[in-house]
Write a protein that holds these residues in place. Sequence first.
Motif, PDB file in Angstrom:
ATOM      1  N   ALA A  12       0.827  -1.211   0.000  1.00  0.00           N
ATOM      2  CA  ALA A  12       0.000   0.000   0.000  1.00  0.00           C
ATOM      3  C   ALA A  12       0.858   1.257   0.000  1.00  0.00           C
ATOM      4  O   ALA A  12       0.572   2.222  -0.716  1.00  0.00           O
ATOM      5  CB  ALA A  12      -0.939  -0.003   1.205  1.00  0.00           C
ATOM      6  N   ARG A  13       1.940   1.234   0.798  1.00  0.00           N
ATOM      7  CA  ARG A  13       2.826   2.406   0.829  1.00  0.00           C
ATOM      8  C   ARG A  13       3.540   2.597  -0.509  1.00  0.00           C
ATOM      9  O   ARG A  13       3.743   3.730  -0.961  1.00  0.00           O
ATOM     10  CB  ARG A  13       3.853   2.247   1.948  1.00  0.00           C
ATOM     11  N   GLU A  14       3.942   1.489  -1.119  1.00  0.00           N
ATOM     12  CA  GLU A  14       4.592   1.570  -2.426  1.00  0.00           C
ATOM     13  C   GLU A  14       3.632   2.132  -3.472  1.00  0.00           C
ATOM     14  O   GLU A  14       4.002   2.987  -4.283  1.00  0.00           O
ATOM     15  CB  GLU A  14       5.079   0.183  -2.855  1.00  0.00           C
ATOM     16  N   ALA A  15       2.395   1.650  -3.455  1.00  0.00           N
ATOM     17  CA  ALA A  15       1.394   2.161  -4.392  1.00  0.00           C
ATOM     18  C   ALA A  15       1.114   3.637  -4.141  1.00  0.00           C
ATOM     19  O   ALA A  15       0.939   4.418  -5.085  1.00  0.00           O
ATOM     20  CB  ALA A  15       0.100   1.353  -4.274  1.00  0.00           C
ATOM     21  N   GLU A  16       1.085   4.021  -2.870  1.00  0.00           N
ATOM     22  CA  GLU A  16       0.859   5.430  -2.533  1.00  0.00           C
ATOM     23  C   GLU A  16       2.006   6.298  -3.036  1.00  0.00           C
ATOM     24  O   GLU A  16       1.788   7.385  -3.587  1.00  0.00           O
ATOM     25  CB  GLU A  16       0.697   5.570  -1.020  1.00  0.00           C
ATOM     26  N   ARG A  17       3.232   5.809  -2.858  1.00  0.00           N
ATOM     27  CA  ARG A  17       4.406   6.579  -3.313  1.00  0.00           C
ATOM     28  C   ARG A  17       4.401   6.727  -4.830  1.00  0.00           C
ATOM     29  O   ARG A  17       4.616   7.819  -5.360  1.00  0.00           O
ATOM     30  CB  ARG A  17       5.684   5.877  -2.862  1.00  0.00           C
ATOM     31  N   MET A  18       4.124   5.624  -5.538  1.00  0.00           N
ATOM     32  CA  MET A  18       4.095   5.677  -6.994  1.00  0.00           C
ATOM     33  C   MET A  18       2.956   6.563  -7.493  1.00  0.00           C
ATOM     34  O   MET A  18       3.115   7.307  -8.476  1.00  0.00           O
ATOM     35  CB  MET A  18       3.942   4.263  -7.558  1.00  0.00           C
ATOM     36  N   THR A  19       1.827   6.494  -6.816  1.00  0.00           N
ATOM     37  CA  THR A  19       0.696   7.340  -7.204  1.00  0.00           C
ATOM     38  C   THR A  19       1.035   8.814  -7.041  1.00  0.00           C
ATOM     39  O   THR A  19       0.742   9.643  -7.919  1.00  0.00           O
ATOM     40  CB  THR A  19      -0.550   6.988  -6.367  1.00  0.00           C
ATOM     41  N   GLU A  20       1.657   9.155  -5.919  1.00  0.00           N
ATOM     42  CA  GLU A  20       2.032  10.553  -5.678  1.00  0.00           C
ATOM     43  C   GLU A  20       3.064  11.025  -6.699  1.00  0.00           C
ATOM     44  O   GLU A  20       2.975  12.158  -7.199  1.00  0.00           O
ATOM     45  CB  GLU A  20       2.577  10.701  -4.257  1.00  0.00           C
ATOM     46  N   ASN A  21       4.039  10.176  -7.016  1.00  0.00           N
ATOM     47  CA  ASN A  21       5.055  10.545  -7.997  1.00  0.00           C
ATOM     48  C   ASN A  21       4.433  10.761  -9.373  1.00  0.00           C
ATOM     49  O   ASN A  21       4.750  11.739 -10.071  1.00  0.00           O
ATOM     50  CB  ASN A  21       6.141   9.468  -8.077  1.00  0.00           C
ATOM     51  N   GLN A  22       3.567   9.841  -9.777  1.00  0.00           N
ATOM     52  CA  GLN A  22       2.928   9.961 -11.083  1.00  0.00           C
ATOM     53  C   GLN A  22       1.989  11.154 -11.135  1.00  0.00           C
ATOM     54  O   GLN A  22       1.899  11.839 -12.152  1.00  0.00           O
ATOM     55  CB  GLN A  22       2.155   8.684 -11.415  1.00  0.00           C
ATOM     56  N   GLU A  23       1.305  11.414 -10.031  1.00  0.00           N
ATOM     57  CA  GLU A  23       0.402  12.563  -9.982  1.00  0.00           C
ATOM     58  C   GLU A  23       1.186  13.863 -10.152  1.00  0.00           C
ATOM     59  O   GLU A  23       0.751  14.779 -10.861  1.00  0.00           O
ATOM     60  CB  GLU A  23      -0.367  12.576  -8.665  1.00  0.00           C
ATOM     61  N   LEU A  24       2.345  13.931  -9.520  1.00  0.00           N
ATOM     62  CA  LEU A  24       3.200  15.116  -9.661  1.00  0.00           C
ATOM     63  C   LEU A  24       3.656  15.268 -11.101  1.00  0.00           C
ATOM     64  O   LEU A  24       3.641  16.389 -11.653  1.00  0.00           O
ATOM     65  CB  LEU A  24       4.407  14.992  -8.725  1.00  0.00           C
ATOM     66  N   LEU A  25       4.060  14.163 -11.735  1.00  0.00           N
ATOM     67  CA  LEU A  25       4.516  14.209 -13.118  1.00  0.00           C
ATOM     68  C   LEU A  25       3.388  14.612 -14.053  1.00  0.00           C
ATOM     69  O   LEU A  25       3.575  15.444 -14.964  1.00  0.00           O
ATOM     70  CB  LEU A  25       5.084  12.842 -13.510  1.00  0.00           C
ATOM     71  N   VAL A  26       2.204  14.047 -13.838  1.00  0.00           N
ATOM     72  CA  VAL A  26       1.049  14.396 -14.668  1.00  0.00           C
ATOM     73  C   VAL A  26       0.683  15.870 -14.496  1.00  0.00           C
ATOM     74  O   VAL A  26       0.371  16.568 -15.472  1.00  0.00           O
ATOM     75  CB  VAL A  26      -0.158  13.492 -14.318  1.00  0.00           C
TER      76      VAL A  26
END
Length: 485
Positions: free
Chosen positions: A416-430
Amino acid sequence: MSSTFFGLEIGRKALQVQQAALNVTGHNIANANTEGFTRQRAVMSATKPFAMPSFTKPAGAGQIGTGVEVQEIRRVRDDFIDLQLRKENNVFSEWEEKLDSLQKLEVVFNEPSESSLRTVLDRFWEAWQDLSLNPELEAVRMTVRESGVALAETFNHLDRQLGELTDDIDDSINIAVDEINNIATQIATLNDQIVSVEVQDDNANDLRDKRDLLVDELSKSIQVSVREDEYGSLKVSIGGRALVTGTEVFEISAVADPGNNGYVELQWADGSAVRVESGELKGMLDTRDTIVPSYQDQLDELARTVVVEMNSVHAAGYGLDDDVGGINFFDPIDPLDPTYPDNITAANIAVDDAIMNDLDNIAAASIPGDPLNPGLNAGDGSNAINIVELKHMELIGTATVDDYYNAMIAELGVQAREAERMTENQELLVTQLENRREQVSGVSLDEEMTNMIKFQHAYNAAARVVTAMDELLDTVVNRLGLVGR
């Protein structure tokens, strides 16, 4: 040579072009907050000049400009940014879907809490610990039975919730497939409209905005590749196969797969599988087919171990004043089934009927009782101690029951933490890419106001040219030749 009315024609063109530019500016301002709108600008160019003819130089250097025209109304758009944004948005949607599912899994297991499986397990072992100290007390025996019922029901409830989560994801896949087909149909319709407009040398800017917005939405669900032909029609492909070609749509279907518990798989019309590589659908499929089943399998392994080990120790003991023994604490389902003990799952674990019907059948003692001599083994809690020791034994590989469950919850937390980190990173990039696209294609009200003033002054100046030409013609027509009359 140019005609007497040549200056009026130049003024007329200038008035029309500046008015068209003002109209484009007004259209931009009106759609400043319209989702998917791309700002437009009127591209002006000088019209073909008029050559001053002469006997020796019919097309000499003395050329006179003939005015201005709107060459095209162009969208200000960067296709490369669109490509990047769709790619990153695709990855973002996949991780966002996984994060949502993993957070739902965390809610299902609800750790730590008073109703979690860990708490229920602890109470189960504590009840047996109390029974080892007071094996003759009916109230303590009742606590053991109820803690066993609570443990079984907790396993049942968790399995049911995991099944419901999987069913919900499967339903969402069906909805996503319908949405993909719906978007594909809309893109095909827009292809037809855009080609009809642009074959007449016009730019279908607003229609293209709608189509690009649909492609953006489609890229969130599944990976897409897009190619535009020379007529302006878009070809959209998924996994190397066309979804839309011109006005033709090749729909995908969600077909129930008997080999996968009836859950759907994605197919083309010819029955071949749709290659899903990324996007929201990829997140759904991974969660439904991999993530949730892995926790169901671990939960089943935990329940199976508890049942088999508990029954093994419990059946070796004796109930209150019982000289028979061999009674299971948990229902073994069907030990004669060739798949036993694999047929024991979290879904079917239950306290044995013999325990539910008679508390005396709880085997706390290691020595047999004597029905004719009540109380012979009433104080024997040695088998209850043996059951309590199961808590500390390595029963699943090198892990205890508690350690195995704790590791499972820890794994869920890490995912869950890994998915949260990846989601936040991708959201920033988007977000960064959306800002870049907004800088290129978005409407700036300050810029549009500046353009509006610029075109307004140019329109006024063109009007003054027409007025000046009108006064000139008035002099030539009404006043020229009056002197001496």
